[in-house]
Design a protein around this motif. Structure first.
Motif, PDB file in Angstrom:
ATOM      1  N   MET A 116      41.439  54.265  28.730  1.00  0.00           N
ATOM      2  CA  MET A 116      42.272  53.409  29.592  1.00  0.00           C
ATOM      3  C   MET A 116      43.180  52.549  28.721  1.00  0.00           C
ATOM      4  SD  MET A 116      41.084  50.530  32.401  1.00  0.00           S
ATOM      5  CE  MET A 116      39.863  51.617  33.099  1.00  0.00           C
ATOM      6  N   ASN A 117      44.511  52.583  28.998  1.00  0.00           N
ATOM      7  CA  ASN A 117      45.422  51.779  28.196  1.00  0.00           C
ATOM      8  C   ASN A 117      45.446  50.342  28.684  1.00  0.00           C
ATOM      9  OD1 ASN A 117      47.267  51.558  30.393  1.00  0.00           O
ATOM     10  ND2 ASN A 117      48.123  53.572  29.893  1.00  0.00           N
ATOM     11  N   ASP A 118      46.147  49.483  27.918  1.00  0.00           N
ATOM     12  CA  ASP A 118      46.175  48.052  28.226  1.00  0.00           C
ATOM     13  C   ASP A 118      46.773  47.765  29.598  1.00  0.00           C
ATOM     14  OD1 ASP A 118      44.984  47.535  25.858  1.00  0.00           O
ATOM     15  OD2 ASP A 118      46.767  46.730  24.851  1.00  0.00           O
ATOM     16  N   THR A 119      47.799  48.520  29.971  1.00  0.00           N
ATOM     17  CA  THR A 119      48.446  48.287  31.264  1.00  0.00           C
ATOM     18  C   THR A 119      47.483  48.553  32.413  1.00  0.00           C
ATOM     19  OG1 THR A 119      50.582  48.878  30.340  1.00  0.00           O
ATOM     20  CG2 THR A 119      50.372  48.930  32.745  1.00  0.00           C
ATOM     21  N   GLU A 120      46.760  49.683  32.332  1.00  0.00           N
ATOM     22  CA  GLU A 120      45.803  50.022  33.385  1.00  0.00           C
ATOM     23  C   GLU A 120      44.674  48.996  33.445  1.00  0.00           C
ATOM     24  OE1 GLU A 120      46.076  54.882  33.454  1.00  0.00           O
ATOM     25  OE2 GLU A 120      44.814  53.899  31.951  1.00  0.00           O
ATOM     26  N   LEU A 121      44.209  48.569  32.277  1.00  0.00           N
ATOM     27  CA  LEU A 121      43.142  47.573  32.232  1.00  0.00           C
ATOM     28  C   LEU A 121      43.602  46.256  32.839  1.00  0.00           C
ATOM     29  CD1 LEU A 121      40.208  47.242  31.253  1.00  0.00           C
ATOM     30  CD2 LEU A 121      41.114  46.310  29.115  1.00  0.00           C
ATOM     31  N   ARG A 122      44.839  45.878  32.551  1.00  0.00           N
ATOM     32  CA  ARG A 122      45.381  44.625  33.090  1.00  0.00           C
ATOM     33  C   ARG A 122      45.481  44.694  34.614  1.00  0.00           C
ATOM     34  NH1 ARG A 122      48.634  40.118  31.345  1.00  0.00           N
ATOM     35  NH2 ARG A 122      48.624  38.735  33.134  1.00  0.00           N
ATOM     36  N   LEU A 123      45.898  45.827  35.148  1.00  0.00           N
ATOM     37  CA  LEU A 123      45.993  45.986  36.602  1.00  0.00           C
ATOM     38  C   LEU A 123      44.619  45.866  37.251  1.00  0.00           C
ATOM     39  CD1 LEU A 123      48.580  48.913  36.861  1.00  0.00           C
ATOM     40  CD2 LEU A 123      48.934  46.513  37.508  1.00  0.00           C
ATOM     41  N   LYS A 124      43.616  46.504  36.645  1.00  0.00           N
ATOM     42  CA  LYS A 124      42.259  46.404  37.178  1.00  0.00           C
ATOM     43  C   LYS A 124      41.752  44.957  37.112  1.00  0.00           C
ATOM     44  CE  LYS A 124      40.687  51.125  36.253  1.00  0.00           C
ATOM     45  NZ  LYS A 124      40.346  51.427  37.662  1.00  0.00           N
ATOM     46  N   ALA A 125      42.093  44.258  36.013  1.00  0.00           N
ATOM     47  CA  ALA A 125      41.657  42.863  35.861  1.00  0.00           C
ATOM     48  C   ALA A 125      42.284  41.991  36.939  1.00  0.00           C
ATOM     49  CB  ALA A 125      42.029  42.360  34.475  1.00  0.00           C
ATOM     50  N   ASP A 126      43.559  42.178  37.218  1.00  0.00           N
ATOM     51  CA  ASP A 126      44.237  41.388  38.255  1.00  0.00           C
ATOM     52  C   ASP A 126      43.644  41.670  39.639  1.00  0.00           C
ATOM     53  OD1 ASP A 126      45.935  40.056  36.519  1.00  0.00           O
ATOM     54  OD2 ASP A 126      47.542  41.538  36.697  1.00  0.00           O
ATOM     55  N   ALA A 127      43.248  42.930  39.872  1.00  0.00           N
ATOM     56  CA  ALA A 127      42.644  43.276  41.152  1.00  0.00           C
ATOM     57  C   ALA A 127      41.301  42.559  41.343  1.00  0.00           C
ATOM     58  CB  ALA A 127      42.463  44.793  41.250  1.00  0.00           C
ATOM     59  N   VAL A 128      40.513  42.470  40.264  1.00  0.00           N
ATOM     60  CA  VAL A 128      39.240  41.736  40.342  1.00  0.00           C
ATOM     61  C   VAL A 128      39.513  40.259  40.616  1.00  0.00           C
ATOM     62  CG1 VAL A 128      37.164  41.049  39.106  1.00  0.00           C
ATOM     63  CG2 VAL A 128      38.058  43.370  38.832  1.00  0.00           C
ATOM     64  N   LEU A 129      40.524  39.706  39.943  1.00  0.00           N
ATOM     65  CA  LEU A 129      40.862  38.300  40.160  1.00  0.00           C
ATOM     66  C   LEU A 129      41.225  38.044  41.614  1.00  0.00           C
ATOM     67  CD1 LEU A 129      41.455  35.461  38.928  1.00  0.00           C
ATOM     68  CD2 LEU A 129      43.829  36.217  38.695  1.00  0.00           C
ATOM     69  N   ALA A 130      41.983  38.948  42.210  1.00  0.00           N
ATOM     70  CA  ALA A 130      42.378  38.774  43.606  1.00  0.00           C
ATOM     71  C   ALA A 130      41.149  38.699  44.507  1.00  0.00           C
ATOM     72  CB  ALA A 130      43.294  39.911  44.033  1.00  0.00           C
ATOM     73  N   ARG A 131      40.153  39.527  44.232  1.00  0.00           N
ATOM     74  CA  ARG A 131      38.917  39.467  45.031  1.00  0.00           C
ATOM     75  C   ARG A 131      38.167  38.166  44.764  1.00  0.00           C
ATOM     76  NH1 ARG A 131      38.362  44.807  43.077  1.00  0.00           N
ATOM     77  NH2 ARG A 131      36.546  44.223  41.792  1.00  0.00           N
ATOM     78  N   LEU A 132      38.184  37.749  43.534  1.00  0.00           N
ATOM     79  CA  LEU A 132      37.455  36.538  43.152  1.00  0.00           C
ATOM     80  C   LEU A 132      38.002  35.304  43.854  1.00  0.00           C
ATOM     81  CD1 LEU A 132      35.194  35.540  41.193  1.00  0.00           C
ATOM     82  CD2 LEU A 132      37.008  35.081  39.528  1.00  0.00           C
ATOM     83  N   VAL A 133      39.319  35.224  43.974  1.00  0.00           N
ATOM     84  CA  VAL A 133      39.943  34.029  44.582  1.00  0.00           C
ATOM     85  C   VAL A 133      40.242  34.231  46.058  1.00  0.00           C
ATOM     86  CG1 VAL A 133      40.932  33.327  42.376  1.00  0.00           C
ATOM     87  CG2 VAL A 133      42.303  34.731  43.930  1.00  0.00           C
ATOM     88  N   GLY A 134      39.863  35.400  46.598  1.00  0.00           N
ATOM     89  CA  GLY A 134      40.071  35.643  48.022  1.00  0.00           C
ATOM     90  C   GLY A 134      41.516  35.884  48.404  1.00  0.00           C
ATOM     91  N   ASP A 135      42.277  36.493  47.516  1.00  0.00           N
ATOM     92  CA  ASP A 135      43.693  36.769  47.778  1.00  0.00           C
ATOM     93  C   ASP A 135      43.828  38.163  48.399  1.00  0.00           C
ATOM     94  OD1 ASP A 135      46.428  37.011  47.811  1.00  0.00           O
ATOM     95  OD2 ASP A 135      46.643  37.268  45.642  1.00  0.00           O
ATOM     96  N   ALA A 136      43.929  38.197  49.730  1.00  0.00           N
ATOM     97  CA  ALA A 136      44.006  39.485  50.430  1.00  0.00           C
ATOM     98  C   ALA A 136      45.273  40.250  50.107  1.00  0.00           C
ATOM     99  CB  ALA A 136      43.896  39.249  51.940  1.00  0.00           C
ATOM    100  N   SER A 137      46.321  39.542  49.701  1.00  0.00           N
ATOM    101  CA  SER A 137      47.580  40.210  49.391  1.00  0.00           C
ATOM    102  C   SER A 137      47.523  40.975  48.080  1.00  0.00           C
ATOM    103  CB  SER A 137      48.722  39.183  49.327  1.00  0.00           C
ATOM    104  OG  SER A 137      48.575  38.349  48.180  1.00  0.00           O
ATOM    105  N   GLY A 138      46.533  40.637  47.243  1.00  0.00           N
ATOM    106  CA  GLY A 138      46.415  41.301  45.951  1.00  0.00           C
ATOM    107  C   GLY A 138      47.463  40.888  44.948  1.00  0.00           C
ATOM    108  N   GLU A 139      48.111  39.754  45.189  1.00  0.00           N
ATOM    109  CA  GLU A 139      49.187  39.320  44.306  1.00  0.00           C
ATOM    110  C   GLU A 139      48.710  38.379  43.203  1.00  0.00           C
ATOM    111  OE1 GLU A 139      52.203  37.655  46.725  1.00  0.00           O
ATOM    112  OE2 GLU A 139      52.743  39.557  47.702  1.00  0.00           O
ATOM    113  N   ALA A 140      47.449  37.987  43.214  1.00  0.00           N
ATOM    114  CA  ALA A 140      46.943  37.083  42.177  1.00  0.00           C
ATOM    115  C   ALA A 140      47.071  37.738  40.806  1.00  0.00           C
ATOM    116  CB  ALA A 140      45.495  36.725  42.454  1.00  0.00           C
ATOM    117  N   ARG A 141      47.447  36.942  39.835  1.00  0.00           N
ATOM    118  CA  ARG A 141      47.639  37.448  38.478  1.00  0.00           C
ATOM    119  C   ARG A 141      46.974  36.513  37.468  1.00  0.00           C
ATOM    120  NH1 ARG A 141      48.778  40.984  41.153  1.00  0.00           N
ATOM    121  NH2 ARG A 141      50.639  42.305  41.211  1.00  0.00           N
ATOM    122  N   LEU A 142      46.332  37.110  36.505  1.00  0.00           N
ATOM    123  CA  LEU A 142      45.797  36.327  35.396  1.00  0.00           C
ATOM    124  C   LEU A 142      46.939  35.768  34.570  1.00  0.00           C
ATOM    125  CD1 LEU A 142      43.123  38.913  34.342  1.00  0.00           C
ATOM    126  CD2 LEU A 142      42.564  36.577  35.040  1.00  0.00           C
TER     127      LEU A 142
END
Length: 730
Positions: free
Chosen positions: A1-27
């Motif tokens: 997995m490259n850095d870009t893919e890993l970053r996208l997965k990380a942002d998706a986890v963050l969105a769930r963590l903060v309850g962002d249904a839009s999925g726009e949360a970013r580290l």
């Protein structure tokens, strides 16, 4: 997995963590940098970032990514149950299965261990104390260490005895770190560490931070140190000096509802927290106390009430601190100044995490420095006391528990336990089932380090005096104390933008506060059990003290740690204070206490069937430090109460006097046993008096002087002993 893919997965986890249904949360980039180091590079990292920066997001996102890659569970070492409860709830929001092992859920340990083995736990939170619990250390920790996918050390400043909240249990982490399989990432986090503490923590964790704390991304032997600016844009700091404790309590009552949202009122002592809570409730405010004396269930309920805004404030000691997470906390008020700017920054950091504006106010008091001195006196013991402990353990043929050690060591239990934990980490002793044993390993007393720590504490106290007095920016001052190179004027504090509060209090509230603080009287519980281990030192006493040899529940004017009568009494007991006759206002207060005592249910003035009869005489306790004070108090009570002064419980000729200052109960009793005596005239007068006697002394700490004196009087024929003292330590 490259850095870009890993970053996208990380942002998706963050969105769930903060309850962002839009999925726009970013580290943020700095958060991603830490996650990348842990997940992609499997490195060790030390993150020193301000409260609210998002340190928990880093380890929860990293956990999700590592678990998805097939790694073992994350182990988070966390210092407080409040922090654990908040973090378990936060993890669930991101679909992360979290469990905790701590002293409050021992009945669940076996089931949790089974779930870990089955792979059903993503995050395990453990308290640092568990790391050296013999069963956990020997049976659970080895398997857990081998399975760990990520180790997180939260509030890592606790590792350093240069820091404001040193906890020796944390140093057990060095063993766990050494035994981690190669390639297991480690994350240490804190918001409250200056450069010296950062370097010390980094060294102990094997992250090797530069001693000056410089840089935000430091490479050193494969480690990463992220240290960011400590600005808190939402906090408006201020200091308000008020004439006395009554004015400070009245100000709180008059202004509490004007403070934004709900918040925390910090006090320096348990007694002060209880006093302030009682007063504010009496004034109609919805507040609750939160202290180390509170039951765990009470603390949980108080946390829940604050989180749900069912109370305006918790009145708390430092027991409510690290890890309590309420993003919309609107204010933090300190009724009394902490002794360290680092500790102060940590506590005020509870406020304003998720709101644009939060008020932070310090109301310093004249009792602050006396309380600082008391806590400073509980530092690491002198070398003679440490060597004595090692000798006792070395001579024992079995492990010794803390109660078994106390009669032979001149230290109180909490201080003795802390010392043993340090010695354990140093390899000189070991905790095993049944207590502690000496290892026989050579050990050196690091006098230079302990002296340096003491000087550091004095420097921090001076810094808090300067903080309260400075005319410059207060946030900049605090940031510089934490070696923040980006510290600059905030533009929001009372010095930058002008005071936001006046010292005005209403006359009615001030009168009520004065009445509350002027009301003397606290109960003095009698000793009911002999200390453990007395037969081992030649004193044939053990178990429960017979009911017929126990004092009754007594009374004191106040606690030295409270802000009411404590402030009035403290000068009488300060080291070097001149011995003098008891002041008139203190006598008047003692009379009020006696009058109230007679009226309580079961008191001698109620006529209740089981109530003791009125005291028929006064007995004083001999004092070589304050003889005039005690003698005059007995004389005045005798005169006003129209009771004869029967005599004085004295010390036998050649006997050691009064035991050991701040020693434990067993040592105090050892010094008193056979030393206190009743002169023959006193014994005869007590036997003839045909009733209970009032036992008068100036001060009680362990309670053993009163217990031994009462036992002598009861054995001489007294029909009850009612202790009356001016002050208690607690």
């Amino acid at each position: 997995m490259n850095d870009t893919e890993l970053r996208l997965k990380a942002d998706a986890v963050l969105a769930r963590l903060v309850g962002d249904a839009s999925g726009e949360a970013r580290l943020r980039d700095d958060q991603w940098r830490a996650i990348e180091a842990l997940v992609a590079e499997r490195r060790r990292a030390l993150v020193v970032q301000r409260t609210g920066w998002g340190k928990s997001a880093v380890y929860f996102v990293a956990t999700a990514l590592l678990r998805a890659a097939g790694e073992g569970p994350t182990v988070i070492v966390s210092p407080l149950l409040a922090l654990m409860r908040n973090q378990v709830a936060a993890a669930e929001g991101a679909g992360i299965r979290a469990s905790t092992i701590n002293s409050a859920n021992t009945q669940e340990w076996e089931a949790i261990q089974a779930e870990i083995t089955e792979g059903n736990v993503d995050v395990l939170l453990v308290s640092p104390e568990r790391l050296n619990n013999p069963d956990f250390r020997d049976q659970v920790l080895p398997e857990l260490t081998a399975a760990t996918g990520l180790l997180v050390v939260d509030e890592a400043h606790c590792i350093s005895d240069w820091g404001h909240d040193f906890r020796p249990d944390y140093r057990r982490l060095r063993t766990m770190l050494a035994e981690l399989p190669a390639g297991v990432p480690v994350l240490a986090t804190t918001a409250t560490a200056n450069a010296r503490v950062t370097a010390d923590v980094a060294e102990q964790l094997g992250t090797h931070a530069p001693a000056d704390g410089s840089g935000t991304d430091t490479q050193a032997e494969g480690a990463l140190v992220l240290r960011g600016p400590l600005e808190r844009e939402s906090l408006s700091l201020g200091v308000l000096r008020l004439p006395d404790a009554a004015n400070r309590m009245a100000w709180l009552s008059d202004h509490l509802e004007k403070l934004p949202g709900s918040g925390i009122i910090y006090t320096l002592t348990v007694a002060a927290a209880e006093e302030v809570t009682a007063f504010l409730r009496g004034q109609g405010h919805t507040v609750a106390a939160y202290t180390g004396r509170s039951e765990n269930s009470e603390r949980e309920a108080a946390e829940a009430d604050l989180l749900a805004n069912r109370v305006k404030a918790l009145v708390a000691t430092s027991a409510l601190g690290m890890g309590f997470d309420k993003p919309d906390l609107g204010f933090v008020v300190h009724l009394g100044s902490p002794s360290s700017p680092i500790a102060y920054y940590q506590q005020v950091g509870r406020a304003g995490r998720g709101v644009e504006h939060a008020e932070v106010l310090l109301l310093p008091g004249r009792e602050d420095e006396a309380i600082w001195r008391y806590f400073a006196s509980l530092a690491f013991p002198g070398e003679d006391q440490v060597r004595r402990t090692l000798e006792v353990l070395g001579a024992a043929d079995r492990p010794l528990s803390l109660p078994a050690l106390e009669p032979q060591v001149e230290l109180r239990r909490s201080r003795l336990e802390t010392m043993l934990k340090v010695l354990d980490v140093d390899g000189a002793v070991r905790r095993v089932r049944g207590g502690w044993t000496a290892t026989g390993q050579a050990w050196e007393y690091d006098a230079e380090r302990y002296a340096w720590v003491a000087r550091q504490r004095e420097t921090e106290q001076e810094a808090m005096r300067e903080y309260a007095a400075t005319k410059e920016c207060r946030m900049e001052f605090l940031r510089r104390q934490l070696d923040d190179e980006e510290a600059a004027a905030c533009g929001r504090c009372d010095n930058c933008s002008g005071p936001r509060f006046t010292a005005d209090v209403s006359a009615v509230t001030l009168e009520a506060a004065r009445g509350e603080l002027a009301r003397p009287g606290v109960e003095v519980e009698p000793r009911k059990m002999w200390p453990t281990g007395l037969p081992a030192i030649g004193i044939d006493l053990k178990g429960r003290i017979p009911a017929g040899e126990q004092a009754a529940t007594g009374r004191a004017l106040g606690r030295l740690s409270d802000i009411g009568w404590g402030n009035r009494l403290r000068p009488l007991f300060t080291q070097g204070a001149e011995d003098a006759p008891v002041p008139d206002d203190v006598v008047a207060a003692a009379v009020d206490v006696l009058a109230d005592w007679a009226k309580v249910p079961g008191g001698w003035g109620t006529g209740a069937p089981d109530a003791p009869s009125r005291p028929v005489g006064v007995v004083t306790v001999d004092s070589r430090t304050r003889p005039q004070l005690v003698r005059s108090l007995g004389d005045r009570i005798s005169e006003i109460g129209r009771m004869p002064l029967l005599g004085t419980v004295t010390y036998a000729e050649g006997a050691p006097h009064g035991g050991l200052a701040r020693s434990n109960g067993a040592q105090r009793l050892r010094a008193l046993h056979g030393a206190l005596t009743l002169p023959e005239p006193l014994a005869a007068a007590v036997a003839k008096a045909n009733g209970p006697v009032l036992l008068v002394d100036d001060f009680t700490d362990t309670g053993w002087t009163l217990a031994v004196a009462a036992r002598l009087l009861l054995r001489a024929g007294a029909q009850g002993v009612l202790p009356l003292v001016l002050a208690v330590q607690g």
